[in-house]
Write a protein that holds these residues in place. Structure first.
Motif, PDB file in Angstrom:
ATOM      1  N   GLN A 100       4.060  -9.476   0.539  1.00  0.00           N
ATOM      2  CA  GLN A 100       2.853  -8.760   0.121  1.00  0.00           C
ATOM      3  C   GLN A 100       2.644  -7.605   1.088  1.00  0.00           C
ATOM      4  OE1 GLN A 100      -0.860 -10.836   0.132  1.00  0.00           O
ATOM      5  NE2 GLN A 100      -0.265 -12.280  -1.470  1.00  0.00           N
ATOM      6  N   SER A 101       2.229  -6.458   0.558  1.00  0.00           N
ATOM      7  CA  SER A 101       1.875  -5.306   1.378  1.00  0.00           C
ATOM      8  C   SER A 101       0.647  -4.652   0.773  1.00  0.00           C
ATOM      9  CB  SER A 101       3.018  -4.291   1.410  1.00  0.00           C
ATOM     10  OG  SER A 101       4.181  -4.868   1.939  1.00  0.00           O
ATOM     11  N   ALA A 102      -0.161  -4.041   1.622  1.00  0.00           N
ATOM     12  CA  ALA A 102      -1.366  -3.380   1.123  1.00  0.00           C
ATOM     13  C   ALA A 102      -1.844  -2.332   2.117  1.00  0.00           C
ATOM     14  CB  ALA A 102      -2.469  -4.414   0.888  1.00  0.00           C
ATOM     15  N   ALA A 103      -2.539  -1.335   1.578  1.00  0.00           N
ATOM     16  CA  ALA A 103      -3.199  -0.307   2.393  1.00  0.00           C
ATOM     17  C   ALA A 103      -4.464   0.111   1.660  1.00  0.00           C
ATOM     18  CB  ALA A 103      -2.278   0.887   2.615  1.00  0.00           C
ATOM     19  N   VAL A 104      -5.465   0.563   2.419  1.00  0.00           N
ATOM     20  CA  VAL A 104      -6.749   0.968   1.849  1.00  0.00           C
ATOM     21  C   VAL A 104      -7.130   2.349   2.381  1.00  0.00           C
ATOM     22  CG1 VAL A 104      -9.212   0.419   1.655  1.00  0.00           C
ATOM     23  CG2 VAL A 104      -7.525  -1.429   1.661  1.00  0.00           C
ATOM     24  N   TRP A 105      -7.567   3.202   1.465  1.00  0.00           N
ATOM     25  CA  TRP A 105      -8.096   4.514   1.809  1.00  0.00           C
ATOM     26  C   TRP A 105      -9.589   4.511   1.521  1.00  0.00           C
ATOM     27  CZ3 TRP A 105      -3.350   3.547   0.065  1.00  0.00           C
ATOM     28  CH2 TRP A 105      -2.270   4.169   0.691  1.00  0.00           C
TER      29      TRP A 105
END
Length: 184
Positions: A100-105
């Motif tokens: 799983q990978s994630a990023a938030v702007w």
């Protein structure tokens, strides 16, 4: 059974406003007024004017996403985040292994991540996708974690989410079907 996800998740109204003029944008309705935008090669081309690039290395902390987040694509996510938090989520599982990978702007800048995990031994709230969803404002509910709370388990891959969106299904639709089956 395998699972694959490559999507932008944000407030449904935010995504509707940002994608209304796009030919290759299909929104999948989630719970809590969120929506999922499956990221396809056609969508990347439409958003950036360039073919998508995919990582050739195995996923890792240094290479968290299979889709290379080009400068042009990051600029799109950054621009969208001026209207509210936007997350890019990626997951792939099969035969007991995956990641799983994630990023938030938020507010026009990367505010969290990218976060990567291929062991998922930490408590569920610390998994990358759950961490991102919490930062988007997903509230706890009756489901086991934010991932399930929004209904991200309902489709197994991008094609499933595209069909979900094209048929204008909601996450609640599946709950209603289960209830009907149980009552029969």
């Amino acid at each position: 059974m395998s699972y694959q996800l490559s999507a932008v998740v944000a407030d449904a109204e935010l995504l509707r406003e940002q994608t209304t003029e796009l030919d290759h944008a299909v929104l999948g309705e989630l719970r809590q007024d969120f929506a999922l935008l499956p990221v396809t090669p056609q969508l990347v081309i439409e958003l950036t004017g360039s073919l998508p690039d995919f990582a050739t290395d195995d996923r890792s902390t240094e290479c968290p996403f299979g889709l290379v987040l080009s400068t042009a694509l990051v600029e799109v996510l950054t621009r969208w985040s001026q209207s509210g938090p936007v997350a890019y989520l990626e997951a792939e599982f099969g035969a007991g292994s995956g990641y799983q990978s994630a990023a938030v702007w938020l507010s026009g800048e990367l505010s969290w991540g990218p976060c990567f995990d291929d062991e998922l031994e930490a408590p569920r709230p610390l998994w990358p996708i759950n961490g991102a969803l919490t930062r988007l404002g997903v509230e706890p509910g009756t489901w086991i974690d934010p991932f399930a709370e929004l209904g991200l388990h309902l489709e197994r891959n991008t094609n499933g989410w595209l069909a979900h969106g094209r048929r204008r299904l909601s996450a609640d639709y599946w709950d209603e079907l289960v209830e009907q089956w149980e009552n029969q």
